[in-house]
Write a protein that holds these residues in place. Structure first.
Motif, PDB file in Angstrom:
ATOM      1  N   HIS A  28     -13.095  15.939  13.987  1.00 54.92           N
ATOM      2  CA  HIS A  28     -12.650  14.937  13.020  1.00 54.92           C
ATOM      3  C   HIS A  28     -13.238  15.236  11.640  1.00 54.92           C
ATOM      4  O   HIS A  28     -12.518  15.230  10.632  1.00 54.92           O
ATOM      5  N   ALA A  29     -14.543  15.501  11.592  1.00 55.32           N
ATOM      6  CA  ALA A  29     -15.201  15.800  10.314  1.00 55.32           C
ATOM      7  C   ALA A  29     -14.623  17.076   9.689  1.00 55.32           C
ATOM      8  O   ALA A  29     -14.376  17.130   8.481  1.00 55.32           O
ATOM      9  N   THR A  30     -14.381  18.081  10.511  1.00 56.06           N
ATOM     10  CA  THR A  30     -13.806  19.331  10.020  1.00 56.06           C
ATOM     11  C   THR A  30     -12.383  19.108   9.514  1.00 56.06           C
ATOM     12  O   THR A  30     -11.994  19.644   8.473  1.00 56.06           O
ATOM     13  N   ASN A  31     -11.627  18.305  10.230  1.00 57.73           N
ATOM     14  CA  ASN A  31     -10.267  18.001   9.816  1.00 57.73           C
ATOM     15  C   ASN A  31     -10.259  17.294   8.462  1.00 57.73           C
ATOM     16  O   ASN A  31      -9.433  17.616   7.595  1.00 57.73           O
ATOM     17  N   GLU A  32     -11.154  16.356   8.263  1.00 61.74           N
ATOM     18  CA  GLU A  32     -11.237  15.658   6.972  1.00 61.74           C
ATOM     19  C   GLU A  32     -11.581  16.640   5.854  1.00 61.74           C
ATOM     20  O   GLU A  32     -11.008  16.581   4.765  1.00 61.74           O
ATOM     21  N   MET A  33     -12.514  17.537   6.121  1.00 58.35           N
ATOM     22  CA  MET A  33     -12.892  18.547   5.135  1.00 58.35           C
ATOM     23  C   MET A  33     -11.689  19.434   4.801  1.00 58.35           C
ATOM     24  O   MET A  33     -11.439  19.739   3.635  1.00 58.35           O
ATOM     25  N   GLU A  59      -8.513  18.646   5.097  1.00 57.96           N
ATOM     26  CA  GLU A  59      -7.528  17.849   4.353  1.00 57.96           C
ATOM     27  C   GLU A  59      -7.867  17.859   2.868  1.00 57.96           C
ATOM     28  O   GLU A  59      -6.980  18.036   2.021  1.00 57.96           O
ATOM     29  N   THR A  60      -9.133  17.689   2.550  1.00 54.93           N
ATOM     30  CA  THR A  60      -9.575  17.712   1.153  1.00 54.93           C
ATOM     31  C   THR A  60      -9.305  19.072   0.533  1.00 54.93           C
ATOM     32  O   THR A  60      -8.762  19.165  -0.575  1.00 54.93           O
TER      33      THR A  60
END
Length: 124
Positions: A99-104, A106-107
């Motif tokens: 999840h954290a990697t996906n958010e990164m 996306e940015t």
């Protein structure tokens, strides 16, 4: 009943993987009189579970331990529960990391799209 190739195809793994699980004591297929392995529905269900454990990074050693405990019967339920709970914690950590990697990502992707769009407009 399934042959090793049929079971492998059904499970989307190679026959080599099934032979490896057998060598490790994780699965014990039936043997026909001529020695050919055969798998029945219970084998397939067990292997689906094992494959999911492997897909979620459970070590073979843990799967082997779980299998031994399972084969030993109901008296090992508490130990089996502990193995599964520990694995579930590992999966939850994997999910948090994903999840954290996906958010990164996306940015980063948004930044690239913005950058590329600005470049396009500068050239017009």
């Amino acid at each position: 009943m399934y042959s090793i190739s049929e079971a492998a195809e059904l499970l989307d793994v190679s026959p080599h993987t099934l032979r490896y699980y057998e060598k490790e004591g994780i699965i014990v297929p039936d043997r026909q009189a001529n020695g050919i392995r055969s798998y029945h529905e219970d084998h397939v269900l067990w292997l689906k579970f094992v494959i999911k454990l492997r897909e979620t990074q459970m070590p073979i050693s843990d799967i082997k331990q779980y299998t031994k405990l399972f084969q030993a019967g109901d008296r090992t339920a508490v130990e089996r529960l502990a193995i599964l709970e520990n694995h579930q914690k590992n999966i939850q950590q994997q999910l948090e990391t994903l999840h954290a990697t996906n958010e990164m990502l996306e940015t980063k992707i948004d930044n690239y799209k913005t950058y590329i769009l600005k470049k396009k407009h500068q050239h017009h």
